[in-house]
Design a protein around this motif. Structure first.
Motif, PDB file in Angstrom:
ATOM      1  N   ALA A 271       0.831  -1.203   0.000  1.00  9.63           N
ATOM      2  CA  ALA A 271       0.000   0.000   0.000  1.00  9.63           C
ATOM      3  C   ALA A 271       0.865   1.253   0.000  1.00  9.63           C
ATOM      4  O   ALA A 271       0.570   2.218  -0.706  1.00  9.63           O
ATOM      5  N   ARG A 272       1.919   1.256   0.770  1.00  7.93           N
ATOM      6  CA  ARG A 272       2.815   2.420   0.813  1.00  7.93           C
ATOM      7  C   ARG A 272       3.518   2.618  -0.523  1.00  7.93           C
ATOM      8  O   ARG A 272       3.654   3.749  -1.010  1.00  7.93           O
ATOM      9  N   ILE A 273       3.974   1.540  -1.128  1.00 11.69           N
ATOM     10  CA  ILE A 273       4.648   1.645  -2.429  1.00 11.69           C
ATOM     11  C   ILE A 273       3.657   2.181  -3.473  1.00 11.69           C
ATOM     12  O   ILE A 273       4.003   3.052  -4.281  1.00 11.69           O
ATOM     13  N   GLY A 274       2.427   1.676  -3.438  1.00  9.69           N
ATOM     14  CA  GLY A 274       1.404   2.166  -4.367  1.00  9.69           C
ATOM     15  C   GLY A 274       1.112   3.641  -4.163  1.00  9.69           C
ATOM     16  O   GLY A 274       0.957   4.392  -5.125  1.00  9.69           O
ATOM     17  N   ALA A 275       1.038   4.075  -2.906  1.00 12.73           N
ATOM     18  CA  ALA A 275       0.779   5.487  -2.617  1.00 12.73           C
ATOM     19  C   ALA A 275       1.926   6.362  -3.099  1.00 12.73           C
ATOM     20  O   ALA A 275       1.708   7.437  -3.671  1.00 12.73           O
ATOM     21  N   VAL A 276       3.145   5.918  -2.892  1.00 14.71           N
ATOM     22  CA  VAL A 276       4.319   6.697  -3.333  1.00 14.71           C
ATOM     23  C   VAL A 276       4.336   6.798  -4.855  1.00 14.71           C
ATOM     24  O   VAL A 276       4.606   7.874  -5.411  1.00 14.71           O
ATOM     25  N   ILE A 277       4.035   5.698  -5.538  1.00 13.30           N
ATOM     26  CA  ILE A 277       4.002   5.725  -7.007  1.00 13.30           C
ATOM     27  C   ILE A 277       2.908   6.663  -7.500  1.00 13.30           C
ATOM     28  O   ILE A 277       3.118   7.464  -8.421  1.00 13.30           O
ATOM     29  N   PHE A 278       1.739   6.609  -6.868  1.00 13.30           N
ATOM     30  CA  PHE A 278       0.632   7.493  -7.252  1.00 13.30           C
ATOM     31  C   PHE A 278       1.009   8.956  -7.067  1.00 13.30           C
ATOM     32  O   PHE A 278       0.770   9.789  -7.948  1.00 13.30           O
ATOM     33  N   ILE A 279       1.595   9.289  -5.952  1.00 11.77           N
ATOM     34  CA  ILE A 279       1.999  10.674  -5.681  1.00 11.77           C
ATOM     35  C   ILE A 279       3.080  11.121  -6.656  1.00 11.77           C
ATOM     36  O   ILE A 279       3.047  12.250  -7.155  1.00 11.77           O
ATOM     37  N   ALA A 280       4.026  10.230  -6.964  1.00  4.32           N
ATOM     38  CA  ALA A 280       5.076  10.579  -7.922  1.00  4.32           C
ATOM     39  C   ALA A 280       4.493  10.870  -9.301  1.00  4.32           C
ATOM     40  O   ALA A 280       4.896  11.834  -9.971  1.00  4.32           O
ATOM     41  N   ILE A 281       3.538  10.051  -9.725  1.00  2.00           N
ATOM     42  CA  ILE A 281       2.903  10.281 -11.026  1.00  2.00           C
ATOM     43  C   ILE A 281       2.117  11.590 -11.008  1.00  2.00           C
ATOM     44  O   ILE A 281       2.172  12.373 -11.971  1.00  2.00           O
ATOM     45  N   ALA A 282       1.399  11.869  -9.929  1.00  5.84           N
ATOM     46  CA  ALA A 282       0.624  13.108  -9.828  1.00  5.84           C
ATOM     47  C   ALA A 282       1.536  14.332  -9.876  1.00  5.84           C
ATOM     48  O   ALA A 282       1.234  15.324 -10.554  1.00  5.84           O
ATOM     49  N   ILE A 283       2.659  14.275  -9.167  1.00  3.09           N
ATOM     50  CA  ILE A 283       3.602  15.404  -9.169  1.00  3.09           C
ATOM     51  C   ILE A 283       4.204  15.585 -10.556  1.00  3.09           C
ATOM     52  O   ILE A 283       4.335  16.716 -11.047  1.00  3.09           O
ATOM     53  N   THR A 284       4.554  14.492 -11.218  1.00  2.00           N
ATOM     54  CA  THR A 284       5.120  14.574 -12.562  1.00  2.00           C
ATOM     55  C   THR A 284       4.124  15.179 -13.548  1.00  2.00           C
ATOM     56  O   THR A 284       4.474  16.055 -14.350  1.00  2.00           O
ATOM     57  N   MET A 285       2.882  14.724 -13.490  1.00  2.00           N
ATOM     58  CA  MET A 285       1.866  15.267 -14.394  1.00  2.00           C
ATOM     59  C   MET A 285       1.607  16.747 -14.126  1.00  2.00           C
ATOM     60  O   MET A 285       1.417  17.532 -15.053  1.00  2.00           O
TER      61      MET A 285
END
Length: 100
Positions: A7-21
């Protein structure tokens, strides 16, 4: 693997994608405003129904009791709902064709 770790890895990936976009979107140049197409401008200038609907919109709540506005709204409904309906050359003056 532990579920919390996934869950933490998924949240970090989601936040990274959101920041990149967000960064990509902010780096784009703003789009210039598009001019209204000439065909639409010509039609709106010549259509008496559209002119009347805009007048009714500008008078606000008083349009609900204005007979000309009621006729214009009825004609607009007829144009929108009638299958294959052609726009009338002008708004009908008689009130014999009232809606139910």
């Amino acid at each position: 693997m532990d579920t919390k770790l996934l869950a933490r890895i998924g949240a970090v990936i989601f936040i990274a994608i959101a920041i990149t976009m967000t960064a990509i979107e902010m780096s784009r140049a703003p789009e210039t405003a598009r001019a209204e197409p000439a065909a639409v401008a010509e039609t709106s200038a010549m259509d008496p129904l559209l002119i009347e609907l805009r007048r009714c919109q500008s008078i606000g709540a008083a349009g609900a009791s204005d007979p000309a506005c009621l006729r214009a709204w009825g004609e607009n409904r007829r144009r929108f709902l009638a299958p294959g309906a052609r726009p009338a050359p002008r708004i009908a003056d008689d009130t014999s064709a009232k809606e139910n």
